[in-house]
Write a protein that holds these residues in place. Structure first.
Motif, mmCIF file in Angstrom:
data_model
loop_
_atom_site.group_PDB
_atom_site.id
_atom_site.type_symbol
_atom_site.label_atom_id
_atom_site.label_comp_id
_atom_site.label_asym_id
_atom_site.label_seq_id
_atom_site.Cartn_x
_atom_site.Cartn_y
_atom_site.Cartn_z
ATOM 1 N N ASP A 91 34.735 18.607 45.959
ATOM 2 C CA ASP A 91 33.338 18.428 46.468
ATOM 3 C C ASP A 91 33.102 19.117 47.828
ATOM 4 N N THR A 92 34.348 19.348 48.686
ATOM 5 C CA THR A 92 34.017 20.043 49.998
ATOM 6 C C THR A 92 35.217 21.399 49.855
ATOM 7 N N ILE A 93 35.600 21.547 48.680
ATOM 8 C CA ILE A 93 36.642 22.606 48.762
ATOM 9 C C ILE A 93 36.265 23.644 47.851
ATOM 10 N N GLY A 94 36.459 25.105 48.039
ATOM 11 C CA GLY A 94 36.082 26.167 47.341
ATOM 12 C C GLY A 94 37.431 27.033 47.350
ATOM 13 N N SER A 95 37.311 27.984 46.494
ATOM 14 C CA SER A 95 38.596 28.749 46.493
ATOM 15 C C SER A 95 38.373 30.380 45.903
ATOM 16 N N VAL A 96 39.189 31.173 46.346
ATOM 17 C CA VAL A 96 39.060 32.468 45.906
ATOM 18 C C VAL A 96 40.399 33.001 45.880
ATOM 19 N N TYR A 97 40.463 33.587 44.609
ATOM 20 C CA TYR A 97 42.221 34.025 44.332
ATOM 21 C C TYR A 97 42.353 34.990 43.313
ATOM 22 N N VAL A 98 43.435 35.680 43.078
ATOM 23 C CA VAL A 98 43.766 36.700 42.119
ATOM 24 C C VAL A 98 44.878 35.803 41.123
ATOM 25 N N ASP A 99 44.611 35.865 40.015
ATOM 26 C CA ASP A 99 45.758 35.362 39.134
ATOM 27 C C ASP A 99 47.158 36.063 38.950
ATOM 28 N N TYR A 100 47.922 35.890 39.596
ATOM 29 C CA TYR A 100 49.059 36.713 39.530
ATOM 30 C C TYR A 100 49.965 36.297 38.373
ATOM 31 N N SER A 101 49.783 35.204 37.989
ATOM 32 C CA SER A 101 50.495 34.803 36.649
ATOM 33 C C SER A 101 49.894 35.814 35.567
ATOM 34 N N LYS A 102 48.756 35.804 35.440
ATOM 35 C CA LYS A 102 48.081 36.671 34.301
ATOM 36 C C LYS A 102 48.265 38.070 34.435
ATOM 37 N N LEU A 103 48.520 38.521 35.742
ATOM 38 C CA LEU A 103 48.545 39.782 35.978
ATOM 39 C C LEU A 103 50.014 40.225 35.392
ATOM 40 N N VAL A 104 50.924 39.631 35.849
ATOM 41 C CA VAL A 104 52.476 39.587 35.105
ATOM 42 C C VAL A 104 52.610 39.249 33.837
ATOM 43 N N TYR A 105 51.735 38.464 33.323
ATOM 44 C CA TYR A 105 52.099 37.924 32.008
ATOM 45 C C TYR A 105 51.512 39.368 31.168
ATOM 46 N N ASP A 106 50.388 39.800 31.461
ATOM 47 C CA ASP A 106 49.942 41.029 30.696
ATOM 48 C C ASP A 106 50.549 42.253 30.864
ATOM 49 N N PHE A 107 51.128 42.394 32.117
ATOM 50 C CA PHE A 107 52.081 43.617 32.528
ATOM 51 C C PHE A 107 53.387 43.448 31.409
ATOM 52 N N THR A 108 54.057 42.369 31.707
ATOM 53 C CA THR A 108 55.237 41.992 30.868
ATOM 54 C C THR A 108 54.923 42.444 29.399
ATOM 55 N N THR A 109 53.985 41.592 28.792
ATOM 56 C CA THR A 109 53.487 41.857 27.360
ATOM 57 C C THR A 109 53.512 43.237 26.848
ATOM 58 N N LYS A 110 52.884 44.187 27.736
ATOM 59 C CA LYS A 110 52.902 45.380 27.438
ATOM 60 C C LYS A 110 54.093 46.085 27.312
ATOM 61 N N TYR A 111 55.078 45.781 27.997
ATOM 62 C CA TYR A 111 56.274 46.388 27.954
ATOM 63 C C TYR A 111 57.270 45.699 26.780
#
Lengths: 330, 330
Positions: free
Chosen positions: A153-173
């Motif tokens: 209700d009174t909380i918002g957030s802004v973030y980067v999904d590092y988990s996804k970042l690493v997932y994608d990068f690792t998968t590529k390799y």
DNA sequence: GTGAAAGCGCTAACAT
DNA sequence: ATGTTAGCGCTTTCAC
């Protein structure tokens, strides 16, 4: 020198203080000539409205508190710049608090924040759990968290999904057949490690393998340097992923001393890109994280929560990253 | 949820609000049992004094404004940490303002600072002249400047004498018979350049020589890199002095590409040391500037100006630096 | 030792 | 369109 008040202006312009107040706040109902008269008085006396008194009367301070981890300015600087830039636009002041480890100190900060009656608080803390925010939410202060996905209700957030970042990068390799991948990290930031670890582990799992090359190094550069110097005497990986630039440089330097060529023998990538990555030799590949935007968007979300109370707004905003391939990867 | 006030506490404890106020402020005259009674009421209701109302009544806000150049957090971070750490001790809040170039924006900042009735302002700006402070001094706000030597009735300062630093260092080399010394700097910070230039020039003058190797480079790393890449094709110096780590690294990298060995063929020193200097190869020699202390001492001076009004205090404080010789010098 | 009341500077009904 | 007045929450004389 007596601070001049709204009364002084009223007297000077020969109107009531209510009229002066209207002029200050741009009320439409004031007749043009009296508005001018008041403006002149204000000018003449050099009157500046007392924001404290306004705060008391209006029950709002147009200031928001920003909490950042202490000594983190290397990666917090741009966040603060972004934050402040949009704060300026909306006329908000920023009071800065630095938090060290330890819940006791955090309570102190919250205490002074509550007392100072800020309109909202922005917390940059990728270690923070929603639960720990309870002390604040109790006081109904709007909160925006930078670095962690959460909302309320009174909380918002802004973030980067590092988990996804690493997932994608690792998968590529992994898809290229490169499976000897290592993650080098210290224990400074457990929540971040978890994200990285999760991402890489998921990538391995999805490829039918399991990840087990997590290399924990000491927290400071000097020790981690010595640690890695020893480590690379008997180890080598196809790809090493580090979180911070200093860690990547430690890998670079110690690899060189052990005659491991980069990127030929071993590739290195740094998650949190910085200008220093481009100054290292070889230049280190990294992901450009939109720090400035993290701050700017966070403040924007804050103002929305503060103003557009009715309108439904998106309170969980994920920001993207850009991969900058350089010389440390093939 | 109604914010609970001093009246609520008074009612709960069955005393007058005056008494509650006394308890809050640790007045000695309150009888022990009523103090306890009030404390319990405060505890029970979770009462937090409204700092805004206190500010209005007391005519002071216990907050000080801090102005730093925008996007300068790389070298400002520690200053802020030092500042905030001692601010915490004295219960002061810090509202942070970032100033870009341009006097217009500075006036905006001063405007909001005046309105917010802060008790004092700390300015980190090595470009600032005393004259430019007039807008502020007019309002009788105590000021502490970080980075420039100056003082006045309401002005104090904390700084490092870069001119002296460079003078001493240059002299040392001149005494060794090394006279081909160059200063590499961009035009980002004219006041700083002036200090460095003055120091090196004085050293040359005192040695009966004249200094003329000031190399002006572009402001960003990429351009300065390209510039130096070209420069070192036809130039070489016995000693190169740079201000920032990125500049030193640019020198290092471009020298290497032109087969200039460091430190054998050319020595390099960086005035503003950073952890990255130790990560470069070869490691860059530099001067450790006490940034944290600059902030901490500045805030300490501020508190003194605010509290010990009678006592005469030293308002011009020079801080020292430490030379860290590493691999880029012989 | 404690309470009553004025005042800090401003905003926002409510009157006029 | 402008003035009057009651707060906003707290501190601090001045009485008692």
């Amino acid at each position: 020198m007596k601070r001049i008040t709204i009364y002084d202006v009223a007297k000077e312009a020969d109107v009531s203080l209510a009229t002066v107040s209207r002029v200050i706040n741009g009320s439409e109902v004031v007749r043009e000539d009296t508005r001018v008269k008041v403006q002149e008085a204000i000018e003449k006396l050099g009157y500046k409205p007392n924001a404290i008194a306004q705060g008391l009367a209006l029950q709002k301070t147009t200031t928001i508190a920003l909490i950042v981890p202490e000594a983190s300015f290397f990666y917090t600087g741009q966040i603060i710049n972004g934050l402040i830039d949009v704060a300026k636009i909306y006329k908000y002041n920023i009071v800065l608090h630095t938090a060290t480890e330890g819940i006791i100190e955090m309570n102190d900060i919250i205490e002074t924040i509550i007392k100072s009656r800020v309109d909202g608080v922005v917390i940059f803390n990728d270690k923070l759990s929603k639960n720990e925010l309870n002390t604040l939410t109790r006081y109904q202060v709007p909160i925006v968290v930078i670095g962690n996905k959460m909302s309320d209700d009174t909380i918002g957030s802004v973030y980067v999904d590092y988990s996804k970042l690493v997932y994608d990068f690792t998968t590529k390799y992994l898809n290229k057949g490169i499976t000897d991948i290592a993650l080098v990290e210290d224990r400074k930031n457990p929540a971040m490690i978890k994200q990285l670890f999760d991402g890489i582990s998921r990538a391995f799992a999805d490829a039918g393998k399991s990840f087990d090359n997590y290399i924990e190094i000491p927290k400071d550069y000097r020790s981690s340097y010595l640690f890695l110097q020893e480590y690379f005497k008997s180890h080598k990986h196809e790809l090493v992923i580090t979180y911070r630039d200093s860690q990547a440089m430690a890998v670079l330097n110690t690899a060189a001393e052990n005659n491991i060529r980069i990127p030929e023998d071993m590739e290195v990538v740094c998650i949190l890109d910085s200008k220093y990555n481009a100054m290292a030799r070889p230049q280190i590949s990294g992901f450009k994280i939109p720090d400035y935007d993290l701050g700017a968007v966070a403040m924007r979300v804050m103002t929305k929560m503060l103003h557009d109370e009715d309108e439904v707004i998106d309170k969980e905003i994920e920001l993207s990253y850009i991969y900058s391939p350089r010389k440390s990867t093939k």
